[in-house]
Design a protein around this motif. Structure first.
Motif, PDB file in Angstrom:
ATOM      1  N   ASP A  34       0.821  -1.221   0.000  1.00  0.00           N
ATOM      2  CA  ASP A  34       0.000   0.000   0.000  1.00  0.00           C
ATOM      3  C   ASP A  34       0.848   1.261   0.000  1.00  0.00           C
ATOM      4  OD1 ASP A  34      -2.446  -1.387  -0.006  1.00  0.00           O
ATOM      5  OD2 ASP A  34      -2.374  -1.619   2.177  1.00  0.00           O
ATOM      6  N   GLY A  35       1.901   1.276  -0.826  1.00  0.00           N
ATOM      7  CA  GLY A  35       2.767   2.453  -0.942  1.00  0.00           C
ATOM      8  C   GLY A  35       3.829   2.550   0.127  1.00  0.00           C
ATOM      9  N   ASN A  36       4.040   1.506   0.919  1.00  0.00           N
ATOM     10  CA  ASN A  36       5.076   1.462   1.957  1.00  0.00           C
ATOM     11  C   ASN A  36       6.050   0.340   1.634  1.00  0.00           C
ATOM     12  OD1 ASN A  36       4.033   3.433   4.085  1.00  0.00           O
ATOM     13  ND2 ASN A  36       2.262   2.170   3.662  1.00  0.00           N
ATOM     14  N   TYR A  37       7.337   0.591   1.887  1.00  0.00           N
ATOM     15  CA  TYR A  37       8.387  -0.372   1.568  1.00  0.00           C
ATOM     16  C   TYR A  37       9.109  -0.782   2.856  1.00  0.00           C
ATOM     17  CZ  TYR A  37       7.445   1.445  -3.051  1.00  0.00           C
ATOM     18  OH  TYR A  37       6.818   1.820  -4.210  1.00  0.00           O
ATOM     19  N   PRO A  38       8.854  -1.990   3.377  1.00  0.00           N
ATOM     20  CA  PRO A  38       9.489  -2.438   4.621  1.00  0.00           C
ATOM     21  C   PRO A  38      10.843  -3.098   4.383  1.00  0.00           C
ATOM     22  CG  PRO A  38       7.865  -4.038   3.947  1.00  0.00           C
ATOM     23  CD  PRO A  38       7.813  -2.924   2.941  1.00  0.00           C
ATOM     24  N   VAL A  39      11.756  -2.919   5.332  1.00  0.00           N
ATOM     25  CA  VAL A  39      13.072  -3.558   5.324  1.00  0.00           C
ATOM     26  C   VAL A  39      13.276  -4.139   6.722  1.00  0.00           C
ATOM     27  CG1 VAL A  39      15.552  -3.185   5.151  1.00  0.00           C
ATOM     28  CG2 VAL A  39      14.015  -1.928   3.665  1.00  0.00           C
ATOM     29  N   ILE A  40      13.728  -5.386   6.800  1.00  0.00           N
ATOM     30  CA  ILE A  40      14.007  -6.011   8.095  1.00  0.00           C
ATOM     31  C   ILE A  40      15.516  -6.080   8.286  1.00  0.00           C
ATOM     32  CG2 ILE A  40      13.818  -8.114   9.478  1.00  0.00           C
ATOM     33  CD1 ILE A  40      11.156  -8.633   8.128  1.00  0.00           C
ATOM     34  N   ILE A  54      12.221  -3.432  12.094  1.00  0.00           N
ATOM     35  CA  ILE A  54      11.516  -3.246  10.839  1.00  0.00           C
ATOM     36  C   ILE A  54      11.479  -1.747  10.565  1.00  0.00           C
ATOM     37  CG2 ILE A  54       9.370  -3.563   9.569  1.00  0.00           C
ATOM     38  CD1 ILE A  54       8.801  -5.928  11.486  1.00  0.00           C
ATOM     39  N   ARG A  55      12.052  -1.373   9.439  1.00  0.00           N
ATOM     40  CA  ARG A  55      12.059   0.028   9.016  1.00  0.00           C
ATOM     41  C   ARG A  55      11.176   0.116   7.774  1.00  0.00           C
ATOM     42  NH1 ARG A  55      15.920   4.239  10.104  1.00  0.00           N
ATOM     43  NH2 ARG A  55      17.016   2.726  11.352  1.00  0.00           N
ATOM     44  N   GLU A  56      10.291   1.098   7.752  1.00  0.00           N
ATOM     45  CA  GLU A  56       9.344   1.213   6.650  1.00  0.00           C
ATOM     46  C   GLU A  56       9.291   2.652   6.173  1.00  0.00           C
ATOM     47  OE1 GLU A  56       5.237  -0.885   6.225  1.00  0.00           O
ATOM     48  OE2 GLU A  56       4.935   0.995   7.296  1.00  0.00           O
ATOM     49  N   SER A  57       9.214   2.816   4.863  1.00  0.00           N
ATOM     50  CA  SER A  57       9.222   4.144   4.276  1.00  0.00           C
ATOM     51  C   SER A  57       8.273   4.198   3.088  1.00  0.00           C
ATOM     52  CB  SER A  57      10.637   4.498   3.814  1.00  0.00           C
ATOM     53  OG  SER A  57      10.667   5.772   3.231  1.00  0.00           O
ATOM     54  N   HIS A  59       9.360   5.721   0.572  1.00  0.00           N
ATOM     55  CA  HIS A  59      10.376   5.829  -0.466  1.00  0.00           C
ATOM     56  C   HIS A  59      11.104   4.498  -0.616  1.00  0.00           C
ATOM     57  CE1 HIS A  59       9.816  10.154  -0.416  1.00  0.00           C
ATOM     58  NE2 HIS A  59       9.941  10.114   0.905  1.00  0.00           N
ATOM     59  N   LEU A  60      11.641   4.245  -1.797  1.00  0.00           N
ATOM     60  CA  LEU A  60      12.430   3.037  -2.016  1.00  0.00           C
ATOM     61  C   LEU A  60      13.758   3.096  -1.276  1.00  0.00           C
ATOM     62  CD1 LEU A  60      11.789   2.474  -5.815  1.00  0.00           C
ATOM     63  CD2 LEU A  60      11.044   1.011  -3.933  1.00  0.00           C
ATOM     64  N   ILE A  61      14.300   4.291  -1.091  1.00  0.00           N
ATOM     65  CA  ILE A  61      15.551   4.474  -0.359  1.00  0.00           C
ATOM     66  C   ILE A  61      15.211   4.732   1.098  1.00  0.00           C
ATOM     67  CG2 ILE A  61      17.648   5.849  -0.106  1.00  0.00           C
ATOM     68  CD1 ILE A  61      17.411   6.514  -3.102  1.00  0.00           C
ATOM     69  N   THR A  62      15.600   3.810   1.975  1.00  0.00           N
ATOM     70  CA  THR A  62      15.353   3.964   3.406  1.00  0.00           C
ATOM     71  C   THR A  62      16.239   5.087   3.934  1.00  0.00           C
ATOM     72  OG1 THR A  62      14.932   1.607   3.525  1.00  0.00           O
ATOM     73  CG2 THR A  62      15.319   2.726   5.597  1.00  0.00           C
ATOM     74  N   PHE A  68      10.372   3.159  12.313  1.00  0.00           N
ATOM     75  CA  PHE A  68      11.207   2.051  12.823  1.00  0.00           C
ATOM     76  C   PHE A  68      10.514   1.395  14.008  1.00  0.00           C
ATOM     77  CE2 PHE A  68      14.529   0.354  15.576  1.00  0.00           C
ATOM     78  CZ  PHE A  68      15.195  -0.475  14.679  1.00  0.00           C
ATOM     79  N   VAL A  69      10.444   0.065  13.991  1.00  0.00           N
ATOM     80  CA  VAL A  69       9.867  -0.698  15.102  1.00  0.00           C
ATOM     81  C   VAL A  69      10.897  -1.742  15.533  1.00  0.00           C
ATOM     82  CG1 VAL A  69       8.001  -2.205  15.871  1.00  0.00           C
ATOM     83  CG2 VAL A  69       7.530  -0.377  14.223  1.00  0.00           C
ATOM     84  N   PRO A  70      11.518  -1.575  16.722  1.00  0.00           N
ATOM     85  CA  PRO A  70      12.494  -2.572  17.200  1.00  0.00           C
ATOM     86  C   PRO A  70      11.802  -3.764  17.833  1.00  0.00           C
ATOM     87  CG  PRO A  70      12.348  -0.782  18.765  1.00  0.00           C
ATOM     88  CD  PRO A  70      11.440  -0.435  17.617  1.00  0.00           C
TER      89      PRO A  70
END
Length: 75
Positions: A34-40, A54-57, A59-62, A68-70
């Motif tokens: 839904d327009g958000n890009y998560p990175v673990i 988990i960092r979510e943005s 944008h494609l570039i974090t 951020f959720v630790p």
């Protein structure tokens, strides 16, 4: 930082990256949720898992404004 995909600029952002002026990273297609890009990301201390984040943005570039959720691995 410039993100290239298939030889074309997909996204850019500015930043102070030192005198070198560039960073090389491997491109990994992130899921679009839904327009958000998560990175673990993960932490390992002494060969043992210690936590993940988990960092979510949008944008494609974090970047440093990404959400951020630790998570702590305990037990």
């Amino acid at each position: 930082m410039t993100l290239y995909k298939n030889g074309k600029t997909a996204e850019e952002n500015s930043g102070a990256y030192g005198k070198e002026g560039f960073i090389y990273q491997q491109l990994f297609d992130l899921p679009d949720l839904d327009g958000n890009y998560p990175v673990i990301g993960s932490w390992v201390i002494g060969q043992e898992p210690a936590g993940i984040g988990i960092r979510e943005s949008v944008h494609l570039i974090t970047n440093n404004q990404s959400r951020f959720v630790p998570h702590l691995i305990s037990g």
